[in-house]
Structure formats: C-alpha cells, structure tokens
Design an enzyme around this catalytic site. Structure first.
Site, PDB file in Angstrom:
ATOM      1  N   ASP A   1       0.629  -1.264  -0.009  1.00  0.00           N
ATOM      2  CA  ASP A   1       0.114  -0.070  -0.122  1.00  0.00           C
ATOM      3  C   ASP A   1       0.747   1.167  -0.122  1.00  0.00           C
ATOM      4  O   ASP A   1       1.905   1.292   0.330  1.00  0.00           O
ATOM      5  CB  ASP A   1      -0.783   0.105   1.182  1.00  0.00           C
TER       6      ASP A   1
HETATM    7  N1  URA Z   1      -1.163  -5.581   4.226  1.00  0.00           N
HETATM    8  C1  URA Z   1      -1.574  -4.473   4.178  1.00  0.00           C
HETATM    9  O1  URA Z   1      -2.653  -3.972   5.055  1.00  0.00           O
HETATM   10  N2  URA Z   1      -0.855  -3.485   3.382  1.00  0.00           N
HETATM   11  C2  URA Z   1       0.238  -3.876   2.704  1.00  0.00           C
HETATM   12  O2  URA Z   1       0.753  -3.101   2.094  1.00  0.00           O
HETATM   13  C3  URA Z   1       0.604  -5.272   2.685  1.00  0.00           C
HETATM   14  C4  URA Z   1      -0.176  -6.041   3.495  1.00  0.00           C
END
Ligand code: URA
Length: 233
Positions: free
Chosen positions: A106
């Site tokens: 993310d």
């Molecule tokens: N889980 C999440 O919530 N975000 C990420 O970037 C990777 C795994």
C-alpha cells in the site's frame, strides 16, 4: 526454436506439464494476445508473448534484473503514473532498464519491495497458489491481548471469506510480527481491524527467505545470485 506450450510453461517453473495442460484447457493461457485452449500448440519463446492469467511470462534470464527497495510511505507500487498517484516506486531506482514491482505494498506501507523484469518470478511469487511467506511488522494503536493474537492466527472473515491461518507474535508493547501466505487487499490492516486493532505503521520485513535487513528507507540494492535462487525455489 519451437517448443510445445505445456513444456515451455513447465520449463519456466509455472506448473508441471499436466497442470499446464489444465491451465491451457481452462483458458488461462494466451499467445500473442490470442487465447489458446487446444493441446499441442508450439511457441517460439524468443518471439512469442505468452501470458498466463494476463501476466506475461518472459524468457529474459540473461538480462534479468532483481532489486530490493526499502519503500518509503507515499510511493505507489505501480509503473503507471496518474493525476492522483504521482510518486511511483520506480522513481526511486535510477537504472535505465524497465522493471516492475512484484505485487503491491500500500502507499502508506514501508519496507521490502522486490522489483524485476522477470515475469516468470513475478508470476510465481504473486500467484494465489504460491503461498510464499511475507512477514510484516505492524505497530498498532491499542494493547494487544492474547485473544486477539489467537483469532488472527486462526484466520478471520473478510467479506465472508476466511483468511488463511497466520503466524503472529508480539514483538513489542504495541508491535506485532505477522506472517501471511496470501495477499488480499490491505490484508494486515483489515485482519487487525477485525480483532479491534488499528494499524498505524506497517512495514514488510521479509519475503520468503529474503530479509530487508539494514537497507535504509528509500534505498535499493541488487539481489545476490543466492537470494534470487532462494526466491525461485
Ligand atoms: N497488508 C496491508 O494491509 N498492506 C500492505 O501493504 C501489505 C499487506
């Protein structure tokens, strides 16, 4: 050189020949943009573009590039710039070859991101059946109770679907180590929320045996041959 499509997929490590036949029959494989469902089709790996589930399988072993980046917050795991997503992870890597991120972190997640031009490895690591371990460190807002850890370990329901069991360890007062073997959208944040914990910092520290180590935030390095071999296993 022409080679049978199922053999080519097996040689690229995508599946056994039998499984490759099934993938072909199921309509998951295309050659030069055309779906192939009949058996016995041959391809020329040097010139034909083979895709499985819309992901390109490249035969680029000689000039393959493998990089790890310690991704900072605010950068998008994509190669496509948009009006809203201006800072891309590839902006942090000053090489001339085209590379792409293996899966996504993310925008607000930091840590280990692999980038490569090897479509086969990308496919292997990101395919839902791959079950590659990914380890995260999550700083959460509240006190972590034993019950919450147990629930996370068993798997929780996200949109009616149970997540796979995870390994969870408390490594600090408000810090959890969480090992996932699947990659649903914002999975760590969502499973934590389900047990009453809000994640306000999330960092990926490991993919399979590859560890982020002391690589500074925003910096990248090439993987060693040994690290690449481990990822391919
Ligand atoms: N889980 C999440 O919530 N975000 C990420 O970037 C990777 C795994």
């Amino acid at each position: 050189m022409l080679i049978r499509l199922n053999k080519y997929l097996a040689e690229q490590g995508i599946a056994s020949r039998r499984e490759a036949d099934r993938m072909i029959a199921d309509g998951q494989v295309s050659v030069n943009g055309k779906l192939v469902t009949e058996m016995g089709v041959k391809v020329d790996p040097a010139n034909d573009e083979v895709k499985v589930s819309d992901k390109a399988i490249s035969d680029k072993k000689e000039n393959a590039i493998y990089i790890m980046l310690n991704k900072p917050e605010g950068y998008v795991s994509s190669v496509k710039r948009t009006r809203f997503e201006k800072d891309l992870v590839t902006d942090l890597i000053d090489i001339k070859e085209r590379i792409f991120p293996v899966g996504r972190l993310d925008k607000d997640t930091t840590g280990l991101l692999i980038l490569t031009n090897d479509g086969t490895l990308t496919f292997k690591l990101t395919h839902p059946s791959s079950e590659s371990e990914k380890e995260y460190e999550a700083i959460v807002n509240g006190l972590v109770r034993k019950g919450a850890i147990e629930k996370l370990e068993k798997g929780v329901k996200l949109k009616g679907e149970k997540t796979k069991p995870t390994k969870v360890k408390k490594i600090g007062d408000r810090v959890l180590s969480i090992v996932l073997t699947e990659g649903k959208n914002r999975q760590v944040r969502r499973i934590c929320q389900k047990v009453g914990l809000e994640v306000f910092k999330l960092k990926r520290v490991r993919v399979k045996k590859l560890v982020l180590g002391k690589l500074p935030l925003g910096k990248w390095r090439y993987l060693t041959d040994e690290e690449v071999e481990q990822l391919k296993k």
